[in-house]
Design a protein around this motif. Structure first.
Motif, short mmCIF file in Angstrom:
data_model
loop_
_atom_site.label_atom_id
_atom_site.label_comp_id
_atom_site.label_asym_id
_atom_site.label_seq_id
_atom_site.Cartn_x
_atom_site.Cartn_y
_atom_site.Cartn_z
N GLU A 179 0.81 -1.22 0.00
CA GLU A 179 0.00 0.00 0.00
C GLU A 179 0.85 1.27 0.00
O GLU A 179 0.49 2.25 -0.65
N VAL A 180 1.98 1.25 0.71
CA VAL A 180 2.73 2.51 0.87
C VAL A 180 3.95 2.64 -0.05
O VAL A 180 4.57 3.69 -0.09
N MET A 181 4.30 1.57 -0.75
CA MET A 181 5.55 1.60 -1.51
C MET A 181 5.46 2.45 -2.78
O MET A 181 4.38 2.65 -3.33
N GLU A 182 6.62 2.93 -3.18
CA GLU A 182 6.70 3.57 -4.49
C GLU A 182 6.77 2.48 -5.54
O GLU A 182 7.61 1.59 -5.45
N LYS A 183 5.95 2.57 -6.57
CA LYS A 183 5.94 1.52 -7.58
C LYS A 183 6.93 1.88 -8.70
O LYS A 183 6.54 2.11 -9.85
N THR A 184 8.19 1.99 -8.29
CA THR A 184 9.25 2.23 -9.27
C THR A 184 10.27 1.12 -9.13
O THR A 184 10.33 0.47 -8.10
#
Ligand code: SF4
Ligand code: SF4
Ligand code: SF4
Lengths: 427, 444
Positions: free
Chosen positions: B433-438
């Motif tokens: 939920e909180v992660m950067e999707k990079t």
């Protein structure tokens, strides 16, 4: 036959020092490229590629198969150089070989296998919730409730553990009564047992042997003609010896492991653990991975403990074709190494590798060659000597029929290299 | 078997059918065989050392949940089961065995909390597992957990997941997770990967979304990973809890051999406590591996690595108030509670400690195979979990993080039964939920 020619290493190009195939540029051509595999002769490199949204194909040396698929996986070259994958189109699965798909279509197919010379290809299949195997596009006539432990013999016979009756949810009585049999080419070949594991064939593939669980606490060994009389606390994988006339298997009695032959103690010595028996039938040699003291691993050959120990694991143990060499892939102090055993003398190579593969061995057993990964770089290793050049990735090497050259297949900076290295350069 | 609260006898068909087949001779011979041949000096020392001082009693949440009724104290569980078997030289009745099953399988989570408070370090859990070994050999194991063990033995996983269903589920999750990254993969059988990721069978069966999340995390962290299409993908092991050590050992062998066949450097396992105990401690030892032969790390360790090395970056911290349940098998069993707290603090804004916590935490009440004894025992389990419910309630947190599958299921039952109104999450849920999707690039 084409396969035979490709199998014959003397027809391979052992002269050209180096060939290159750029693979990085495939990434520009396709949306993405999966992990590549290389052919035994090193002339081809192939990968599953994504050509469009939910559309996959196979790219070999820059050329893609004509057909595209909704899904594709398990791409591999067989020992004969044929390239096969499991593929799905219109939600039906099949096996596709060199771009030609089998006629058989299934609700699911997995467990793709080649026989040792590559002439047979098998897959486990599911059709209308029934399970079986298909070999060279011929599917078992009878299918079953479930399948596990599949085996494909060199002569093309297929075997597996099959569930023969339906079991209601949590029906422990039905389970205890025995729901599993061995099926060979789709035909039942055994009584029912509570569990069956580790099927093996004799060299004619007319006989099977396997470990069984007769009841909650009773384990034993059985063949297609019936089980051993004794019950044991547990049993691991059996092997045929004496050209199929006898069977050996590790069994557990009074909390210790023993090597049994035809239902009687064979080595007459207890071990903390004993598994992975390996046999060279024409010479009668038998070896197994053993543990005499808890946490120490060794090798016992023809009932003699070899002068060798390691503390982590022995993952593979096998004979060269003529049984002059016994090879052990092992881990000591958490690093991988390989031991070459000749006449009972054990020579560890001292590699301290992070990843290590089982070696290929020359016909005269003078050369053993493999690849390893150390500090994230891949290296060729020949007779324990590490070749100086490092790579991003490496495939299984090959040795020339005259044992004078090594075929190196590896990738570096997006280029696939096929190099024929003369032995003196490597050693 | 008498349910003390309701005075209703719990009927477990597996136990009843097994008991009906037993003769006094069989009972005595099995008990004496296990006592004489399968227990050693450690067992005898425990039996002889216990002073009945009762210092362990308040350590046991089952005892606390039952208003400190003496029969629920750890020492009393021993007295009512194995000690009686020893004293009577195995000549015990079916009624006695029926009670022994209830006590050893449903009133002890083999959580080892009591051992920490015993001046002699007596391992009550080990004694209860010895009782379960006898129960296994008498074939009177509770039905649902026995079925789970049967599944392990037949399929290599605990939920009768067929091999095609497993692979199909992974491929389906891979396809769905391309919502996150268009080239995302769940690489199957990728030889020479750095990491093999293994899970427990409830994931493909009921919670395939967790695999989706992990695939996203692996992809973003740019990890060279794989999952096996073959048996060995399930790291769980209920056989360890029914005393079927043979099946338990086979499970451990299959798991590690799957990893060795793929030539991986290490195994990362999902968020499960008992599976960790099995692959890290129990199953491996039974086959002769003193330590995991392939390095094995729990998801907490792995997430800690990803989050502290910047492989996964937090876009925005999680807002709701959270508390953390320390699963006994990775906290008392492995000390992962410190890393777990570091992760919580990286991920969440508002962390409320539970009391007691870390290695002193109470078991979820489901562990040790108790929840796996299934529906017949749910009522008594809820009673035995009353203390846990009080502990949870005291936190006042909105969200309860439980990095263990069994804990999750058990805590869900508690939250529902005691109307605690908490949301239960895995670390993976929150990271996703909180992660950067990079995608992480080495050197950046
Ligand atoms: S092991 Fe846990 S559940 Fe069992 S008696 Fe001890 S504290 Fe209670
Ligand atoms: S604390 Fe130890 S010695 Fe005292 S009753 Fe409990 S187990 Fe026995
Ligand atoms: S389920 Fe979780 S808390 Fe409960 S016993 Fe297992 S590890 Fe412990």
């Amino acid at each position: 036959m084409n396969d035979k020619i490709l199998n014959d290493k003397s027809t391979w190009d052992w002269q050209t020092p180096e060939k290159q195939i750029p693979v990085k540029e495939w990434e520009d051509e396709f949306n993405w490229v999966q992990e590549p595999c290389a052919s035994p002769d090193g002339e081809s490199i192939a990968a599953i590629v994504n050509v469009d949204d939910a559309e996959f194909s196979v790219c070999k040396n820059g050329e893609t198969w004509e057909e595209t698929f909704e899904k594709a996986w398990a791409l591999k070259f067989g020992p004969d150089g044929r390239l096969a994958a499991l593929t799905a189109s219109d939600e039906e699965w099949t096996v596709c070989v060199d771009g030609e798909c089998w006629e058989g279509r299934f609700d699911y197919a997995w467990d793709l296998k080649f026989s040792p010379d590559g002439s047979f290809i098998s897959a486990a299949i599911q059709q209308d919730s029934e399970y079986g195997m298909s070999v060279n596009d011929t599917t078992w006539e009878t299918l079953y409730k479930n399948i596990s432990g599949t085996l494909l013999g060199p002569l093309g016979n297929s075997a597996a553990v099959v569930q023969v009756d339906h079991m209601d949810q949590a029906d422990i009585e039905a389970f205890a009564a025995g729901l599993f049999c061995v099926a060979v080419n789709g035909e039942l070949q055994s009584e029912r047992y509570v569990n069956i594991e580790s099927i093996c064939f004799d060299s004619t593939e007319e006989k099977t042997a396997f470990s069984i669980r007769r009841s909650r606490l009773d384990y034993s060994i059985a063949t297609n003609s019936g089980p051993w009389k004794s019950n044991f606390q547990f049993a691991w994988e059996p092997c045929f010896i004496n050209h199929g006339a006898s069977i050996i298997a590790p069994v557990r009695q009074n909390g210790k492991w023993h090597l049994f032959k035809d239902d009687s103690d064979f080595w007459n010595r207890p071990f903390e653990q004993l598994w992975k028996p390996t046999v060279h039938d024409s010479t009668g040699k038998i070896a197994a991975v053993v543990s005499e003291t808890f946490g120490r691993w060794g090798i016992c050959e023809n009932n003699t403990l070899l002068n060798f120990q390691c503390n982590t694991m022995i993952s593979e143990l096998f004979y060269s074709d003529n049984a002059e060499l016994l090879i052990a892939l092992f881990k000591d102090n958490d690093l991988w190494d390989l031991a070459v055993i000749r006449n009972g003398n054990v020579t560890p190579w001292g590699l301290k590798a992070d990843k290590l593969w089982a070696p290929v061995i020359s016909a005269d057993t003078k050369i053993a060659a493999t690849r390893m990964e150390k500090n994230n770089r891949y290296y060729l290793v020949v007779n324990g000597k590490v070749y100086q050049n490092d790579f991003d990735m490496m495939f299984e090497p090959a040795i020339s029929p005259g044992s004078d050259k090594i075929l190196l297949k590896a990738i570096k900076n997006g280029i696939y290299y096929r190099q024929t290295l003369s032995l003196d350069k490597v050693l | 078997m008498q349910d003390v609260k309701t005075n209703k006898k719990v009927i477990d068909e597996g136990v009843e059918a097994g008991l009906a087949k037993l003769t006094p001779e069989k009972i005595a011979s099995v008990i004496n065989q296990v006592l004489e041949k399968e227990t050693g000096a450690r067992f005898k020392a425990y039996v002889q050392t216990c002073m009945r001082c009762g210092l362990c009693s308040d350590a046991c949440s089952v005892f606390l949940s039952n208003d400190r009724a003496p029969q629920y104290s750890p020492a009393a569980k021993v007295k009512q089961t194995i000690l009686e078997m020893i004293n009577k030289k195995g000549r015990v009745s079916r009624e006695f065995l029926s009670d022994a099953v209830r006590i050893a399988h449903t009133e002890c989570n083999v959580c080892k909390r009591c051992s920490m408070y015993c001046p002699f370090g007596i391992d009550i859990a080990y004694m209860m597992l010895t009782v379960r070994r006898i129960i296994h050999k008498l074939e009177i194991t509770p039905l649902y957990i026995q079925d789970t063990v049967n599944s392990h033995a037949a399929t290599g996983n605990q939920m009768w997941v067929k091999q095609d269903e497993w692979i199909d589920t992974l491929q389906w999750q891979e396809e769905d997770a391309r919502e996150e990254f268009e080239d995302l993969r769940i690489p199957l059988d990728k030889d020479g990967s750095d990491i093999m990721y293994s899970v427990i069978a409830p994931e493909p069966k009921f919670q395939a979304g967790l695999i989706y999340q992990m695939a996203t995390i692996m992809h973003a962290a740019n990890v060279n990973w794989t999952m096996p299409s073959t048996p060995g993908w399930d790291n769980s092991n209920m056989a360890m809890y029914t005393g079927d050590f043979e099946t338990s050992g086979r499970i451990a062998r299959i798991h590690y051999e799957a990893a060795a066949n793929l030539h991986v450097k290490k195994i990362v396992m999902g968020e499960c406590g008992h599976a960790f105990r099995s692959v890290y401690d129990v199953g491996n030892r039974w086959v002769g591996w003193t330590a995991p032969p392939i390095e094995l790390i729990h998801a907490i360790d792995f997430y800690h690595f990803l989050l502290t090395t910047g492989r996964i970056k937090v876009k925005e911290k999680y807002k709701k108030s959270v508390t953390l349940h320390d699963p006994c098998n990775i906290s008392r069993g492995r000390g992962l509670h410190h890393k777990a707290r570091e992760i919580v603090n990286i991920l969440c804004e508002n962390f409320i400690e539970m009391t007691p916590n870390k290695e002193h935490n109470y078991c979820c009440g489901a562990g040790g195979g108790v929840i796996n004894c299934g529906p017949p025992w749910k009522g008594t389990r809820m009673v035995n979990n009353k203390e846990k419910s009080r502990q949870l309630k005291r936190t006042g947190a909105q969200v309860l993080i439980a990095p263990c599958h069994n804990c999750h299921s058990g805590l869900e039952d508690i939250v529902e039964h005691y109307e605690l109104g908490m949301e239960i999450k895995f670390f993976g849920d929150i990271i996703f939920e909180v992660m950067e999707k990079t995608i992480f690039e080495e050197g950046n």
